[in-house]
Design a protein around this motif. Structure first.
Motif, PDB file in Angstrom:
ATOM      1  N   GLU A   1       0.826  -1.209   0.000  1.00 30.46           N
ATOM      2  CA  GLU A   1       0.000   0.000   0.000  1.00 30.46           C
ATOM      3  C   GLU A   1       0.862   1.262   0.000  1.00 30.46           C
ATOM      4  OE1 GLU A   1      -3.104   2.158   3.065  1.00 30.46           O
ATOM      5  OE2 GLU A   1      -3.016  -0.024   3.023  1.00 30.46           O
ATOM      6  N   ASP A   2       1.914   1.273   0.839  1.00 31.39           N
ATOM      7  CA  ASP A   2       2.796   2.441   0.925  1.00 31.39           C
ATOM      8  C   ASP A   2       3.962   2.366  -0.051  1.00 31.39           C
ATOM      9  OD1 ASP A   2       1.289   3.468   3.077  1.00 31.39           O
ATOM     10  OD2 ASP A   2       2.428   2.240   4.500  1.00 31.39           O
TER      11      ASP A   2
ATOM     12  N   HIS B   1      11.319   3.228   8.016  1.00 25.83           N
ATOM     13  CA  HIS B   1      10.968   2.723   6.689  1.00 25.83           C
ATOM     14  C   HIS B   1      11.928   3.288   5.652  1.00 25.83           C
ATOM     15  CE1 HIS B   1       8.677   6.551   6.685  1.00 25.83           C
ATOM     16  NE2 HIS B   1       9.027   6.571   5.406  1.00 25.83           N
ATOM     17  N   GLY B   2      11.897   2.663   4.467  1.00 23.82           N
ATOM     18  CA  GLY B   2      12.728   3.126   3.363  1.00 23.82           C
ATOM     19  C   GLY B   2      12.204   2.588   2.049  1.00 23.82           C
ATOM     20  N   ALA B   3      12.477   3.316   0.987  1.00 26.98           N
ATOM     21  CA  ALA B   3      12.010   2.922  -0.338  1.00 26.98           C
ATOM     22  C   ALA B   3      12.969   1.948  -1.015  1.00 26.98           C
ATOM     23  CB  ALA B   3      11.813   4.158  -1.209  1.00 26.98           C
ATOM     24  N   SER B   4      14.198   1.844  -0.522  1.00 24.99           N
ATOM     25  CA  SER B   4      15.180   0.921  -1.085  1.00 24.99           C
ATOM     26  C   SER B   4      15.883   0.204   0.054  1.00 24.99           C
ATOM     27  CB  SER B   4      16.212   1.678  -1.928  1.00 24.99           C
ATOM     28  OG  SER B   4      17.005   2.498  -1.083  1.00 24.99           O
ATOM     29  N   VAL B   5      16.617  -0.834  -0.260  1.00 26.48           N
ATOM     30  CA  VAL B   5      17.346  -1.575   0.767  1.00 26.48           C
ATOM     31  C   VAL B   5      18.359  -0.659   1.446  1.00 26.48           C
ATOM     32  CG1 VAL B   5      18.939  -3.485   1.193  1.00 26.48           C
ATOM     33  CG2 VAL B   5      17.003  -3.814  -0.343  1.00 26.48           C
TER      34      VAL B   5
END
Length: 181
Positions: A84-85, A102-106
């Protein structure tokens, strides 16, 4: 999130061979192959691909599953993906304080995890609080009375305390599970 980066974190090598379009990976520890054969594959992580990855690693030994835990300065975080996010979300486990990130990439996720722990330790210093340690070396286990009795008798037979007997049993089982890691 780039699929190649995720699979590299899981000790997988990206394959180049094969006919047609597709994405292929080789997991060195298990010797297994994961292939996504799709008409126009992109390297992004979709819910379906993550599910396939989970199934793939679930068929290996449990110690070879997709890396769902991160470690930094003796703290561990559980990692999940929020479709969802469209973000990877993490939460530190084993402490009563809530440390989430949280993060959008590793790489961003790892950076935020490190920042979360560093900030936690700094905040503890600021407020004079002793930072919680993840595991204190004690835990309660509920087992059937018959097993409790058998364990006590087996420990006595080996001239051990119940605590030493349970510790040895846990060490042996954990060693079996982590032998291939």
């Amino acid at each position: 999130m780039d699929l190649s980066a995720l699979m590299a974190q899981c000790a997988c090598l990206k394959g180049q061979g094969g006919r047609g379009s597709g994405i292929r990976f080789f997991h060195e520890r298990s010797g297994r192959i994961l292939a996504f054969d799709e008409p126009h594959p992109e390297m992004n992580c979709t819910r379906t691909r993550l599910s396939w990855c989970d199934n793939f690693f679930g068929k290996s030994e449990s110690t070879q599953r997709i890396k769902q835990m991160m470690e930094y300065k003796g703290y561990h975080a559980e990692i999940k993906y929020s479709d969802e996010d469209r973000l990877f979300v993490g939460q530190v486990v084993g402490v009563s304080d809530t440390l989430a990130f949280h993060g959008a990439s590793v790489s961003e996720l790892e950076e935020m995890f490190h920042q979360s722990i560093d900030n936690y330790l700094e905040l503890c210093r600021e407020f004079g609080k002793t930072p919680e340690k993840e595991y204190k070396g004690r835990f309660n286990v509920r087992i059937p009375a018959a097993l409790h009795r058998t364990a006590v008798l087996c420990a006595k037979q080996r001239e051990m305390s119940l605590n030493d007997f349970v510790t040895r049993a846990l060490e042996e089982e954990c060693a079996k599970l982590t032998a291939g890691a």
